[in-house]
Design an enzyme around this catalytic site. Structure first.
Site, PDB file in Angstrom:
ATOM      1  N   CYS A 248       0.819  -1.205   0.000  1.00  4.93           N
ATOM      2  CA  CYS A 248       0.000   0.000   0.000  1.00  4.93           C
ATOM      3  C   CYS A 248       0.862   1.268   0.000  1.00  4.93           C
ATOM      4  CB  CYS A 248      -0.986  -0.004   1.163  1.00  4.93           C
ATOM      5  SG  CYS A 248      -0.259  -0.060   2.811  1.00  4.93           S
TER       6      CYS A 248
ATOM      7  N   HIS B  38      -5.598   1.953  -3.995  1.00  6.67           N
ATOM      8  CA  HIS B  38      -4.966   1.315  -2.845  1.00  6.67           C
ATOM      9  C   HIS B  38      -4.465  -0.072  -3.234  1.00  6.67           C
ATOM     10  CE1 HIS B  38      -8.345  -1.397  -1.013  1.00  6.67           C
ATOM     11  NE2 HIS B  38      -8.454  -1.366  -2.314  1.00  6.67           N
TER      12      HIS B  38
ATOM     13  N   HIS C 144      -2.829   0.851   6.759  1.00  4.73           N
ATOM     14  CA  HIS C 144      -3.141   0.794   5.331  1.00  4.73           C
ATOM     15  C   HIS C 144      -3.307   2.217   4.810  1.00  4.73           C
ATOM     16  CE1 HIS C 144      -4.495  -0.854   1.579  1.00  4.73           C
ATOM     17  NE2 HIS C 144      -5.693  -0.305   1.674  1.00  4.73           N
TER      18      HIS C 144
END
Length: 251
Positions: free
Chosen positions: A126, A221, A194
């Protein structure tokens, strides 16, 4: 690959079997030499890792011009991690199947697509898809951040996004705009773990086209264990957000 280096690699692979052997090809003056390294990976039959201090020792002897490892009882076909780390290092990677003896060389392409890349923590993950978007869209460059898999599960360990964003040139904002980084908490985690790029109503990517249309908002993402993608940013993804970060050179 020069014959004497191939012979040294084959000897190393045989000695380490069934572990993966690993080493470096050095340019020392006008000569090329093989520098065997110890495999310090946790699971050396499945992967390899060269200790940073041994890599530094090799650099003291010459210029690193190639990275080498073996695939015990497997083909020389590169794994997703091999491809990712070849790009990350910017060097040719040489893979020897052993004991079959097939040798394959892969070279960095210089630009991995933002969409559909496989997940490889520490190389294609990520953070890296965010960093690559900033580089391609705005020309921003970030240093290589060392990150251990599972860092977010340790309450006493580092909170990498929370502790590093200011030094990387980011500051917090209340409402996202295109190009902001959304930091989220996904799964069972002690820290936000994340991140993705907020794209607003425009899902277009540098040199690519996401297969999404509509009002958005959209998010680029790369979720753990999945290919990188553009999704609708809303619902549970919005609820997972912990930080909205804007770079000081936002455009």
């Amino acid at each position: 690959m020069l014959k004497h280096i191939l012979a040294a690699l084959q000897q190393h692979a045989a000695a380490e079997y069934p572990r993966e052997c690993c080493g470096l090809i050095l340019a020392v003056g006008r000569k090329q030499v093989y520098f065997p390294c110890a495999n310090v990976a946790t699971e050396p039959t499945e992967e390899f890792r060269i200790a940073p201090e041994q890599y530094a020792e090799a650099e003291d002897k010459g210029q690193v011009i190639g990275i080498v490892h073996s695939h015990p009882d497997a083909t020389s076909r590169p794994s997703p991690r091999d491809l990712a780390m070849c790009e990350a290092t910017g060097l040719p990677w040489h893979i020897l199947s052993w004991p079959e003896g097939d040798l394959r060389t892969i070279t960095p392409t210089g630009e991995t697509p933002l969409l559909g890349r496989p997940f490889v923590h520490g190389a294609w993950d990520c953070w890296q898809v965010c960093a690559d978007w900033y580089q391609r869209e705005w020309g921003l460059e970030f240093p290589s951040y060392t990150r251990e898999d599972g860092w977010w599960e340790q309450a006493a360990g580092p909170s990498l996004y929370e502790q590093a964003y200011e030094a990387a040139g980011f500051y917090q904002v209340d409402r996202p705009e295109r190009g902001d980084m959304i930091v989220m908490a996904v799964g069972r985690t002690a820290h936000p773990n994340h991140a993705g790029i907020y794209l607003g109503s425009d899902p277009r990517l540098p040199g690519e086209q996401a297969d999404l249309y509509g009002p958005g908002p959209f998010l680029l993402h790369h979720l753990y264990g999945r290919p990188s993608e553009v999704i609708i940013y809303g619902g549970p993804w919005h609820d997972r957000a912990r930080l909205i970060l804007r770079h000081k050179e936002a455009r």
